[in-house]
Design a protein around this motif. Structure first.
Motif, PDB file in Angstrom:
ATOM      1  N   UNK A   1      21.198  18.008  42.061  1.00 33.71           N
ATOM      2  CA  UNK A   1      19.856  18.521  42.363  1.00 33.71           C
ATOM      3  C   UNK A   1      18.913  17.986  41.294  1.00 33.71           C
ATOM      4  N   UNK A   2      17.858  17.278  41.740  1.00 35.36           N
ATOM      5  CA  UNK A   2      16.960  16.658  40.782  1.00 35.36           C
ATOM      6  C   UNK A   2      15.526  16.696  41.299  1.00 35.36           C
ATOM      7  N   UNK A   3      14.653  15.954  40.640  1.00 32.59           N
ATOM      8  CA  UNK A   3      13.249  15.946  41.043  1.00 32.59           C
ATOM      9  C   UNK A   3      12.575  14.696  40.526  1.00 32.59           C
ATOM     10  N   UNK A   4      11.364  14.855  40.067  1.00 35.49           N
ATOM     11  CA  UNK A   4      10.686  16.084  39.725  1.00 35.49           C
ATOM     12  C   UNK A   4      11.535  17.007  38.875  1.00 35.49           C
ATOM     13  N   UNK A   5      11.144  18.278  38.948  1.00 36.70           N
ATOM     14  CA  UNK A   5      11.907  19.317  38.252  1.00 36.70           C
ATOM     15  C   UNK A   5      12.447  20.280  39.302  1.00 36.70           C
ATOM     16  N   UNK A   6      13.763  20.273  39.529  1.00 41.33           N
ATOM     17  CA  UNK A   6      14.314  21.096  40.610  1.00 41.33           C
ATOM     18  C   UNK A   6      14.100  22.601  40.412  1.00 41.33           C
ATOM     19  N   UNK A   7      14.031  23.045  39.155  1.00 48.56           N
ATOM     20  CA  UNK A   7      13.968  24.497  38.930  1.00 48.56           C
ATOM     21  C   UNK A   7      12.568  25.090  39.095  1.00 48.56           C
ATOM     22  N   UNK A   8      11.591  24.293  39.549  1.00 51.00           N
ATOM     23  CA  UNK A   8      10.297  24.901  39.891  1.00 51.00           C
ATOM     24  C   UNK A   8      10.251  25.314  41.364  1.00 51.00           C
ATOM     25  N   UNK A   9      11.320  25.050  42.113  1.00 53.07           N
ATOM     26  CA  UNK A   9      11.405  25.568  43.487  1.00 53.07           C
ATOM     27  C   UNK A   9      11.632  27.086  43.397  1.00 53.07           C
TER      28      UNK A   9
ATOM     29  N   UNK B   1       9.293  22.395  25.572  1.00 50.92           N
ATOM     30  CA  UNK B   1      10.705  22.753  25.756  1.00 50.92           C
ATOM     31  C   UNK B   1      10.938  24.262  25.671  1.00 50.92           C
ATOM     32  N   UNK B   2      11.865  24.745  26.506  1.00 49.90           N
ATOM     33  CA  UNK B   2      12.287  26.151  26.457  1.00 49.90           C
ATOM     34  C   UNK B   2      13.495  26.200  25.510  1.00 49.90           C
ATOM     35  N   UNK B   3      13.199  26.438  24.238  1.00 40.37           N
ATOM     36  CA  UNK B   3      14.217  26.249  23.198  1.00 40.37           C
ATOM     37  C   UNK B   3      15.444  27.124  23.409  1.00 40.37           C
ATOM     38  N   UNK B   4      15.247  28.319  23.967  1.00 40.62           N
ATOM     39  CA  UNK B   4      16.378  29.231  24.152  1.00 40.62           C
ATOM     40  C   UNK B   4      17.461  28.626  25.044  1.00 40.62           C
ATOM     41  N   UNK B   5      17.099  27.631  25.860  1.00 37.85           N
ATOM     42  CA  UNK B   5      18.122  26.968  26.683  1.00 37.85           C
ATOM     43  C   UNK B   5      19.274  26.449  25.827  1.00 37.85           C
ATOM     44  N   UNK B   6      18.932  26.016  24.616  1.00 39.60           N
ATOM     45  CA  UNK B   6      19.976  25.440  23.755  1.00 39.60           C
ATOM     46  C   UNK B   6      20.990  26.498  23.314  1.00 39.60           C
ATOM     47  N   UNK B   7      20.602  27.773  23.468  1.00 40.44           N
ATOM     48  CA  UNK B   7      21.534  28.870  23.163  1.00 40.44           C
ATOM     49  C   UNK B   7      22.299  29.312  24.409  1.00 40.44           C
ATOM     50  N   UNK B   8      21.838  28.880  25.564  1.00 38.24           N
ATOM     51  CA  UNK B   8      22.484  29.297  26.817  1.00 38.24           C
ATOM     52  C   UNK B   8      23.390  28.230  27.414  1.00 38.24           C
ATOM     53  N   UNK B   9      23.484  27.095  26.741  1.00 39.15           N
ATOM     54  CA  UNK B   9      24.368  26.034  27.234  1.00 39.15           C
ATOM     55  C   UNK B   9      25.809  26.529  27.211  1.00 39.15           C
ATOM     56  N   UNK B  10      26.562  26.188  28.222  1.00 41.48           N
ATOM     57  CA  UNK B  10      27.976  26.547  28.247  1.00 41.48           C
ATOM     58  C   UNK B  10      28.793  25.328  27.810  1.00 41.48           C
TER      59      UNK B  10
ATOM     60  N   UNK C   1      14.266  20.700  30.741  1.00 43.43           N
ATOM     61  CA  UNK C   1      14.290  21.375  29.440  1.00 43.43           C
ATOM     62  C   UNK C   1      13.207  22.425  29.243  1.00 43.43           C
ATOM     63  N   UNK C   2      12.288  22.522  30.200  1.00 43.89           N
ATOM     64  CA  UNK C   2      11.159  23.438  30.020  1.00 43.89           C
ATOM     65  C   UNK C   2      11.349  24.765  30.743  1.00 43.89           C
ATOM     66  N   UNK C   3      12.393  24.872  31.560  1.00 43.00           N
ATOM     67  CA  UNK C   3      12.585  26.048  32.406  1.00 43.00           C
ATOM     68  C   UNK C   3      13.836  26.808  31.962  1.00 43.00           C
ATOM     69  N   UNK C   4      13.748  28.132  31.991  1.00 46.64           N
ATOM     70  CA  UNK C   4      14.860  28.998  31.576  1.00 46.64           C
ATOM     71  C   UNK C   4      16.055  28.839  32.521  1.00 46.64           C
ATOM     72  N   UNK C   5      17.141  28.286  32.015  1.00 49.48           N
ATOM     73  CA  UNK C   5      18.326  28.064  32.871  1.00 49.48           C
ATOM     74  C   UNK C   5      19.178  29.326  33.016  1.00 49.48           C
ATOM     75  N   UNK C   6      18.910  30.334  32.176  1.00 47.47           N
ATOM     76  CA  UNK C   6      19.781  31.514  32.166  1.00 47.47           C
ATOM     77  C   UNK C   6      19.549  32.421  33.370  1.00 47.47           C
TER      78      UNK C   6
END
Ligand SMILES: Nc1nc2[nH]cc(C(=O)O)c2c(=O)[nH]1
Ligand code: SF4
Ligand SMILES: [Mg+2]
Length: 218
Positions: free
Chosen positions: A67-75, A130-139, A100-105
């Protein structure tokens, strides 16, 4: 949701590079990177439901989807979640290329589903977003972090982040370093990685080698 294009190709990036993959490119992006190679995805596209996306996917005989874009997570998040749930139910492996700008959590990821988080370097013009907290939510051992680098300043910005957030490959963090297309000598970036003993994956975009770099739908 709005779909820009859906096509079968080989994955040109990530640890799945070279493997047959169905690309679902959604319309729209919340960023404007200096080097953007998919400007055509900003506005072009038609409304579609998750079920209709699945119909197009099922028609192709491959069980891997990007899933890509653009930015897929703005759907709309609910619709994206429905799509992720359906893909999981039907046994698809899924990667989400996010900017990197959208909250993946906020998403429920299933088995064989992962994020590729593109951390935008200073020369993209978008690093402040950038949504820096993403770097803490990476699995670890699942998600990948991509750094698309244009110069030494960018590279050091990336290695600083790796240190600050302790994205240690020995702990399962998967790092990808790629050159901004035609912006930096490939050998230069490789040398920096090797000099630093950084256990990161150096990668060029396969689809820009196999096909004309400006070709769409590949
Ligand atoms: N072949 C191919 N691989 C890709 N990997 C990530 C892509 C993207 O546009 O996000 C992409 C793309 O556009 N084509
Ligand atoms: S995030 Fe991707 S699609 Fe959006 S402007 Fe940047 S390079 Fe282009
Ligand atoms: Mg692309």
């Amino acid at each position: 949701m709005r779909l820009n294009e859906l096509f079968l190709s080989i994955q040109g990036e990530t640890s799945s590079a070279g493997l047959p993959t169905i690309f679902v490119r959604f319309t729209g992006c919340n960023l404007r990177c200096t080097y953007c190679d998919t400007k055509y995805s900003y506005y072009e596209g038609d409304p579609i439901t998750p079920e209709q996306v699945m119909e197009q996917i099922r028609a192709l005989k491959v069980k891997r989807v990007c899933l890509t874009g653009g930015e897929p997570l703005i759907q709309p998040r609910q619709e994206t979640q429905v799509l992720l749930d359906m893909l999981a139910n039907e046994g698809y492996e899924v990667s989400i290329e996010t900017d990197g700008s959208i909250d993946i959590s906020k998403y429920t990821m299933h088995e064989n589903q992962r994020f590729i988080v593109d951390m935008k370097v200073p020369s993209s013009g978008m690093s402040e977003r950038m949504h820096w907290a993403n770097l803490r939510h990476l699995v670890p051992n699942r998600d990948e972090v991509k750094f698309v680098v244009g110069n030494r300043e960018d590279y050091e910005w990336c290695t600083n982040l790796v240190r600050e957030y302790d994205l240690d490959p020995a702990k399962g963090y998967q790092l990808i370093f790629s050159p901004i297309f035609r912006e930096i000598e490939l050998e230069q970036l490789v040398n920096w990685i090797l000099e630093d003993g950084l256990d990161a994956r150096f990668q060029v975009q396969l689809h820009k080698i196999v096909w004309d770099p400006d070709k769409r739908g590949v």
